[in-house]
Design a protein around this motif. Structure first.
Motif, PDB file in Angstrom:
ATOM      1  N   THR A 281      -0.316   5.272   0.265  1.00 50.45           N
ATOM      2  CA  THR A 281      -1.450   6.186   0.323  1.00 50.45           C
ATOM      3  C   THR A 281      -1.067   7.541   0.910  1.00 50.45           C
TER       4      THR A 281
ATOM      5  N   TRP B  43      -5.551   9.671  -7.570  1.00 49.18           N
ATOM      6  CA  TRP B  43      -4.091   9.758  -7.559  1.00 49.18           C
ATOM      7  C   TRP B  43      -3.709  10.979  -8.380  1.00 49.18           C
TER       8      TRP B  43
ATOM      9  N   VAL C 178      -6.711   8.224   3.397  1.00 44.54           N
ATOM     10  CA  VAL C 178      -7.785   7.227   3.358  1.00 44.54           C
ATOM     11  C   VAL C 178      -8.810   7.667   4.396  1.00 44.54           C
TER      12      VAL C 178
ATOM     13  N   SER D 187       0.827  -1.197   0.000  1.00 44.73           N
ATOM     14  CA  SER D 187       0.000   0.000   0.000  1.00 44.73           C
ATOM     15  C   SER D 187       0.865   1.252   0.000  1.00 44.73           C
TER      16      SER D 187
ATOM     17  N   VAL E  20      -2.060   7.349  -3.263  1.00 39.26           N
ATOM     18  CA  VAL E  20      -3.494   7.163  -3.462  1.00 39.26           C
ATOM     19  C   VAL E  20      -4.280   7.900  -2.393  1.00 39.26           C
ATOM     20  N   ARG E  21      -5.413   8.458  -2.810  1.00 40.01           N
ATOM     21  CA  ARG E  21      -6.374   9.052  -1.874  1.00 40.01           C
ATOM     22  C   ARG E  21      -7.691   8.304  -2.032  1.00 40.01           C
TER      23      ARG E  21
END
Length: 313
Positions: free
Chosen positions: A119, A137, A122, A117, A209-210
């Motif tokens: 991020t 992203w 999240v 992962s 990543v969001r």
């Protein structure tokens, strides 16, 4: 090796849980020498879906109608053949519209250290609400973006794969299977990557990543720390990491962080995720970075991995 090598080998994992139906440097760690000798930026690619997801968010975050967010063609979608879905299981890993998603069978011989992962944000979400998760992203390059999710629950071997068309920075993810498995925020691992040339060689570049569920959420929200989650197939007793930039010609820049001992708890069980924080303030916009992680296994042997990512800024 790169994170790609871990994707091609170590994601041979499997289900063993009761499902719910959905309701709708220590000197013992040879981190730099071992990593630099093994971490090829040109390692082979893992199997991945070949369909495109044409979510045309373009980074603006403007919510699209659910019917138009993900219009991938199921006829072009090929799931990862290296995974072994359980037979006669409605939740098995398979094509589900514009994605491959479900449970798969564990490779008990896998001992690799891998990144699962990467991020930035999240947010809390409710899979029973019926609302899609909005996976975003930063825009980078002109290639398609691979998106992958997996469960961090012990002995719960679940994965989702999709590919989003070039120019898009949003994937709208239906939550029916997430609801079936009752996955929560801290039990979900996310990766997104695209192809990028460094030093004349094209390789994978990972993007932060969001994950949000609120349609009114600001897609430009930022966090001060990136979170990298790693997992090993055997118990680890020590973990150390270093971070440095990668120049456009492929040369390594000076260390941003060097031989940092991870002081989380000093005990890293097999199959359990552990976190390495990366302060965004340490990074320069538009640059590729290499995170090198070295570890000592409980049996005394070494484990190492390199993870290249982009800080778009």
């Amino acid at each position: 090796m790169t994170i790609r090598s871990s994707e091609s080998r170590v994601e041979l994992l499997a289900p063993n849980l009761e499902l719910r139906m959905p309701r709708t440097c220590p000197s013992s760690i040879p981190i730099v020498a071992l990593c630099l000798s093994l971490l090829g930026w040109g390692c082979g690619s893992a199997s991945a879906p070949t369909a495109l997801n044409s979510a045309s968010a373009g980074g603006s975050g403007s919510p699209l109608a659910p019917s138009s967010r993900n219009s991938a063609s199921a006829q072009k979608l090929t799931c990862d053949a290296s995974l072994n879905p359980p037979r006669d299981n409605a939740f098995a890993y398979r094509i589900r519209g514009h994605r491959c998603e479900g449970l798969y069978v564990k490779d008990v011989g896998s001992t690799d250290l891998r990144v699962v992962s990467f991020t930035e944000i999240v947010e809390d979400f409710d899979t029973r609400s019926g609302e899609d998760l909005l996976v975003r992203w930063p825009a980078f390059g002109d290639g398609d973006t691979h998106v992958r999710a997996e469960s961090l629950k012990p002995r719960h071997f679940y994965r989702m794969d999709t590919i989003v068309a070039a120019g898009s920075t949003l994937y709208s993810w239906p939550t029916d299977l997430l609801a079936a498995f009752d996955l929560k925020k801290d039990e979900l691992a996310m990766l997104a990557w695209t192809r990028h040339a460094v030093g004349g060689k094209e390789n994978d570049a990972y993007l932060p990543v969001r994950v949000q569920q609120r349609t009114e959420a600001n897609p430009m929200d930022r966090n001060s720390v990136y979170t990298v989650v790693l997992m090993a197939g055997v118990e680890l007793v020590e973990v150390m990491y270093s971070l440095r930039g990668v120049e456009p010609d492929g040369r390594f820049g000076p260390f941003v962080q060097e031989k940092q001992v991870l002081q989380e708890h000093g005990y890293y069980p097999a199959g359990r995720g552990f976190k390495v924080p990366i302060p965004v303030s340490d990074l320069k916009a538009g640059r590729v970075y290499l995170l090198e992680v070295g570890a000592t296994r409980k049996d005394g042997g070494p484990a190492a991995i390199g993870f290249r990512f982009v800080h778009v800024g």
